[in-house]
Design a protein around this motif. Sequence first.
Motif, short mmCIF file in Angstrom:
data_model
loop_
_atom_site.label_atom_id
_atom_site.label_comp_id
_atom_site.label_asym_id
_atom_site.label_seq_id
_atom_site.Cartn_x
_atom_site.Cartn_y
_atom_site.Cartn_z
N PHE A 1 6.88 4.60 14.24
CA PHE A 1 7.85 4.97 13.21
C PHE A 1 7.76 6.47 13.00
N GLU A 2 8.94 7.14 12.95
CA GLU A 2 8.97 8.58 12.71
C GLU A 2 10.29 8.94 12.04
N GLU A 3 10.26 9.05 10.73
CA GLU A 3 11.45 9.36 9.96
C GLU A 3 11.06 10.14 8.70
N ASN A 4 11.94 11.06 8.27
CA ASN A 4 11.79 11.72 6.98
C ASN A 4 10.42 12.39 6.81
N LEU B 1 1.11 -1.66 -0.75
CA LEU B 1 2.30 -0.84 -0.95
C LEU B 1 1.91 0.63 -0.92
N VAL B 2 2.59 1.40 -0.07
CA VAL B 2 2.38 2.85 0.00
C VAL B 2 3.66 3.53 -0.47
N GLU B 3 3.54 4.33 -1.52
CA GLU B 3 4.68 5.09 -2.05
C GLU B 3 4.42 6.58 -1.84
N LEU B 4 5.44 7.28 -1.37
CA LEU B 4 5.32 8.71 -1.10
C LEU B 4 6.20 9.51 -2.06
N GLY B 5 5.79 10.74 -2.27
CA GLY B 5 6.53 11.61 -3.19
C GLY B 5 7.93 11.93 -2.74
N ASN B 6 8.26 11.67 -1.48
CA ASN B 6 9.63 11.91 -1.00
C ASN B 6 10.55 10.73 -1.26
N GLY B 7 10.02 9.68 -1.91
CA GLY B 7 10.83 8.52 -2.24
C GLY B 7 10.63 7.34 -1.30
N ASP B 8 9.99 7.54 -0.17
CA ASP B 8 9.78 6.45 0.78
C ASP B 8 8.75 5.45 0.25
N LYS B 9 8.99 4.17 0.58
CA LYS B 9 8.06 3.11 0.21
C LYS B 9 7.86 2.19 1.42
N PHE B 10 6.62 1.81 1.68
CA PHE B 10 6.28 0.99 2.84
C PHE B 10 5.38 -0.16 2.39
N LEU B 11 5.65 -1.34 2.93
CA LEU B 11 4.75 -2.48 2.73
C LEU B 11 3.97 -2.70 4.02
N PHE B 12 2.66 -2.79 3.90
CA PHE B 12 1.82 -3.13 5.05
C PHE B 12 1.31 -4.55 4.82
#
Length: 265
Positions: free
Chosen positions: A218-221, A97-108
């Motif tokens: 992927f390219e967003e936010n 799980l990667v969480e970013l300070g902008n609120g985005d979360k990604f599961l690899f």
Amino acid sequence: MTTKALVGFVLVVLVVGTAFLSYQQGRSDERTGRETPWVGVAWAQEAEPLVSPTESRAPRDAYFPNTETLGPDEMRITACGTGMPTGRESQAAACFLVELGNGDKFLFDSGTGSHVRVASLEIPYDFLDKIFISHLHTDHFGDFAAYYIGGWVAGRSVPLRVWGPSGPAPELGTKYALEHWKEALAWDRRNRVGRLPAGGGELEINEFDYMGDNIVVFEENGVEIRSFPAIHGIDGSVSYRLDWNGLSFVFGGDTYPNQWLVKYA
């Protein structure tokens, strides 16, 4: 037994029981190094408030993300699964799980057993809508149904978005695998219609060329995620690199050392 004798017996039991609980309390305090509140003693005075879950649990029992605030410029990486196809109670298969300070979360990856680990983080499921699959071994995407249907039931109201590589033949790619899995879940999905938000039952599959050489998938936010080939089993495995805010996360998936990993990591 006379009434007097019965009262005496009860008093003895209470004294011995209280002493035993005190002894156990002392042993618990020695092990944990902290005071443990009394609970469940009916004749005692009002119990002290329980300590917070993060203090009362052993460090590895569960994870509570709200105990450590993620800064607006920070990235947090949690290994939710690092295991193999043969599952173990204490170790789920691959999932990061990667969480970013902008609120985005990604599961690899979403390997078998990882859903339980992710659920213990208590993250609202509307934030868990992006999964990047490195390849189609079950220890890397075997919990797909749990994230897809389970996430819908748990509150995700938007489609589950999944990215993954193609294969050397159409039936060996991510799109084929997930579309057929969705068909296999037809009874489950039909049973939820009208009871849950319709958006959560949708699936968005983004398949890309597994031979793409450092291609943007992927390219967003302000987040960019690239893919490059990995060497693992038959053709169709990839690695990923996420870049955001001057920070990078590289996910090899399963791979032997190779020129792409050296170059792009």
